[in-house]
Scaffold this motif. Structure first.
Motif, PDB file in Angstrom:
ATOM      1  N   UNK A  33       0.824  -1.213   0.000  1.00 16.84           N
ATOM      2  CA  UNK A  33       0.000   0.000   0.000  1.00 16.84           C
ATOM      3  C   UNK A  33       0.853   1.257   0.000  1.00 16.84           C
ATOM      4  N   UNK A  34       1.927   1.249   0.755  1.00 12.19           N
ATOM      5  CA  UNK A  34       2.830   2.396   0.796  1.00 12.19           C
ATOM      6  C   UNK A  34       3.457   2.656  -0.573  1.00 12.19           C
ATOM      7  N   UNK A  35       3.910   1.598  -1.221  1.00 11.54           N
ATOM      8  CA  UNK A  35       4.531   1.753  -2.542  1.00 11.54           C
ATOM      9  C   UNK A  35       3.501   2.214  -3.571  1.00 11.54           C
ATOM     10  N   UNK A  36       2.299   1.660  -3.513  1.00 11.99           N
ATOM     11  CA  UNK A  36       1.246   2.083  -4.441  1.00 11.99           C
ATOM     12  C   UNK A  36       0.917   3.558  -4.255  1.00 11.99           C
ATOM     13  N   UNK A  37       0.834   3.998  -3.030  1.00  9.22           N
ATOM     14  CA  UNK A  37       0.569   5.433  -2.769  1.00  9.22           C
ATOM     15  C   UNK A  37       1.705   6.302  -3.305  1.00  9.22           C
ATOM     16  N   UNK A  38       2.932   5.829  -3.163  1.00 14.03           N
ATOM     17  CA  UNK A  38       4.075   6.582  -3.685  1.00 14.03           C
ATOM     18  C   UNK A  38       3.959   6.713  -5.198  1.00 14.03           C
ATOM     19  N   UNK A  39       3.600   5.627  -5.872  1.00 13.19           N
ATOM     20  CA  UNK A  39       3.422   5.669  -7.320  1.00 13.19           C
ATOM     21  C   UNK A  39       2.266   6.590  -7.714  1.00 13.19           C
ATOM     22  N   UNK A  40       1.208   6.579  -6.926  1.00 10.96           N
ATOM     23  CA  UNK A  40       0.051   7.416  -7.237  1.00 10.96           C
ATOM     24  C   UNK A  40       0.382   8.904  -7.131  1.00 10.96           C
ATOM     25  N   UNK A  41       1.327   9.248  -6.295  1.00 10.84           N
ATOM     26  CA  UNK A  41       1.712  10.644  -6.114  1.00 10.84           C
ATOM     27  C   UNK A  41       2.794  11.104  -7.081  1.00 10.84           C
ATOM     28  N   UNK A  42       3.296  10.195  -7.908  1.00 15.05           N
ATOM     29  CA  UNK A  42       4.326  10.535  -8.877  1.00 15.05           C
ATOM     30  C   UNK A  42       3.662  10.889 -10.207  1.00 15.05           C
ATOM     31  N   UNK A  43       3.731  12.146 -10.646  1.00 12.85           N
ATOM     32  CA  UNK A  43       3.045  12.560 -11.877  1.00 12.85           C
ATOM     33  C   UNK A  43       3.604  11.907 -13.141  1.00 12.85           C
ATOM     34  N   UNK A  44       4.777  11.315 -13.062  1.00 14.07           N
ATOM     35  CA  UNK A  44       5.383  10.669 -14.225  1.00 14.07           C
ATOM     36  C   UNK A  44       4.860   9.255 -14.459  1.00 14.07           C
ATOM     37  N   UNK A  45       4.188   8.668 -13.462  1.00 17.05           N
ATOM     38  CA  UNK A  45       3.720   7.289 -13.576  1.00 17.05           C
ATOM     39  C   UNK A  45       2.290   7.268 -14.091  1.00 17.05           C
ATOM     40  N   UNK A  46       2.102   6.602 -15.236  1.00 13.33           N
ATOM     41  CA  UNK A  46       0.785   6.540 -15.876  1.00 13.33           C
ATOM     42  C   UNK A  46       0.065   5.218 -15.602  1.00 13.33           C
ATOM     43  N   UNK A  47       0.823   4.130 -15.446  1.00 11.76           N
ATOM     44  CA  UNK A  47       0.219   2.813 -15.236  1.00 11.76           C
ATOM     45  C   UNK A  47       0.988   2.088 -14.137  1.00 11.76           C
ATOM     46  N   UNK A  48       0.232   1.468 -13.233  1.00 11.20           N
ATOM     47  CA  UNK A  48       0.831   0.618 -12.212  1.00 11.20           C
ATOM     48  C   UNK A  48       0.266  -0.784 -12.406  1.00 11.20           C
ATOM     49  N   UNK A  49       1.158  -1.738 -12.661  1.00 14.07           N
ATOM     50  CA  UNK A  49       0.768  -3.132 -12.797  1.00 14.07           C
ATOM     51  C   UNK A  49       0.900  -3.807 -11.441  1.00 14.07           C
ATOM     52  N   UNK A  50      -0.128  -4.561 -11.056  1.00 14.80           N
ATOM     53  CA  UNK A  50      -0.111  -5.348  -9.830  1.00 14.80           C
ATOM     54  C   UNK A  50      -0.315  -6.802 -10.208  1.00 14.80           C
ATOM     55  N   UNK A  51       0.488  -7.701  -9.654  1.00 15.84           N
ATOM     56  CA  UNK A  51       0.215  -9.119  -9.882  1.00 15.84           C
ATOM     57  C   UNK A  51      -1.041  -9.487  -9.096  1.00 15.84           C
ATOM     58  N   UNK A  52      -1.661 -10.597  -9.478  1.00 13.16           N
ATOM     59  CA  UNK A  52      -2.914 -11.003  -8.839  1.00 13.16           C
ATOM     60  C   UNK A  52      -2.787 -11.149  -7.328  1.00 13.16           C
ATOM     61  N   UNK A  53      -1.710 -11.769  -6.867  1.00 10.21           N
ATOM     62  CA  UNK A  53      -1.530 -11.957  -5.427  1.00 10.21           C
ATOM     63  C   UNK A  53      -1.388 -10.630  -4.692  1.00 10.21           C
ATOM     64  N   UNK A  54      -0.662  -9.704  -5.289  1.00  8.50           N
ATOM     65  CA  UNK A  54      -0.492  -8.379  -4.686  1.00  8.50           C
ATOM     66  C   UNK A  54      -1.838  -7.672  -4.632  1.00  8.50           C
ATOM     67  N   UNK A  55      -2.579  -7.708  -5.727  1.00  7.92           N
ATOM     68  CA  UNK A  55      -3.884  -7.050  -5.776  1.00  7.92           C
ATOM     69  C   UNK A  55      -4.845  -7.667  -4.760  1.00  7.92           C
ATOM     70  N   UNK A  56      -4.790  -8.985  -4.602  1.00  6.85           N
ATOM     71  CA  UNK A  56      -5.657  -9.650  -3.633  1.00  6.85           C
ATOM     72  C   UNK A  56      -5.320  -9.231  -2.207  1.00  6.85           C
ATOM     73  N   UNK A  57      -4.057  -8.971  -1.969  1.00  8.68           N
ATOM     74  CA  UNK A  57      -3.608  -8.562  -0.635  1.00  8.68           C
ATOM     75  C   UNK A  57      -4.178  -7.198  -0.236  1.00  8.68           C
ATOM     76  N   UNK A  58      -4.390  -6.332  -1.225  1.00 11.01           N
ATOM     77  CA  UNK A  58      -4.916  -4.991  -0.941  1.00 11.01           C
ATOM     78  C   UNK A  58      -6.212  -4.742  -1.727  1.00 11.01           C
ATOM     79  N   UNK A  59      -7.012  -5.788  -1.886  1.00 13.33           N
ATOM     80  CA  UNK A  59      -8.220  -5.734  -2.724  1.00 13.33           C
ATOM     81  C   UNK A  59      -9.172  -4.572  -2.403  1.00 13.33           C
ATOM     82  N   UNK A  60      -9.525  -4.320  -1.143  1.00 13.69           N
ATOM     83  CA  UNK A  60     -10.447  -3.207  -0.882  1.00 13.69           C
ATOM     84  C   UNK A  60      -9.879  -1.857  -1.328  1.00 13.69           C
TER      85      UNK A  60
END
Length: 102
Positions: A33-60
Motif C-alpha cells: 500500500x505504501x509503494x502504491x501510494x508513492x506511485x500514485x503521487x508521482x506525476x510521471x507514472x501513468x500505469x501501475x501493474x499489480x500481480x494477482x496476489x499483490x492485488x488480492x492482498x490490498x483488494x479493498x
C-alpha cells in the motif's frame, strides 16, 4: 510517462524489466500500500501493474482507487501463479472503465 510494477515474485519482475518496466517485489499489506501510494503521487507514472496476489492482498484499497482515481491506471496482471482467464479479465475491465463490451 512511465509504468511501474508491484509484484510478489522475481520471475514477473524480471519479465517486465525485459520489457522496460521497473518494479519492486513486496509481500506485506502495508509495504504494498505504501509503494502504491508513492506511485500514485508521482506525476510521471501513468500505469501501475499489480500481480494477482499483490492485488488480492490490498483488494479493498484497489477497488476504491480504481473507482475514484483516474491516474495512474491500475492494472492487475496474472503471473505464472495466476488463475485468471486473461480474456475475461480484459473484457470485464474494459466494460467497467470505458463501457465497451467485447
Amino acid at each position: 510517462m512511465r509504468c511501474q510494477l508491484i509484484s510478489d515474485n522475481v520471475d514477473t519482475r524480471m519479465g517486465m524489466r525485459l520489457a522496460g518496466i521497473e518494479g519492486v517485489i513486496l509481500h506485506e499489506h502495508d509495504e504494498i500500500l505504501s509503494e502504491l501510494r508513492r506511485y500514485m503521487n508521482d506525476p510521471e507514472i501513468a500505469v501501475v501493474f499489480l500481480t494477482e496476489k499483490v492485488a488480492a492482498c490490498i483488494a479493498p484499497e484497489v477497488k476504491v482507487i480504481k473507482e475514484t482515481i483516474s491516474k495512474p491506471l491500475i492494472a492487475v496482471i496474472p503471473d505464472r501463479h495466476g488463475t485468471s482467464d486473461m480474456t475475461a479479465e480484459l473484457s470485464r475491465y474494459l466494460q467497467q472503465t470505458v463501457g465497451i463490451h467485447i
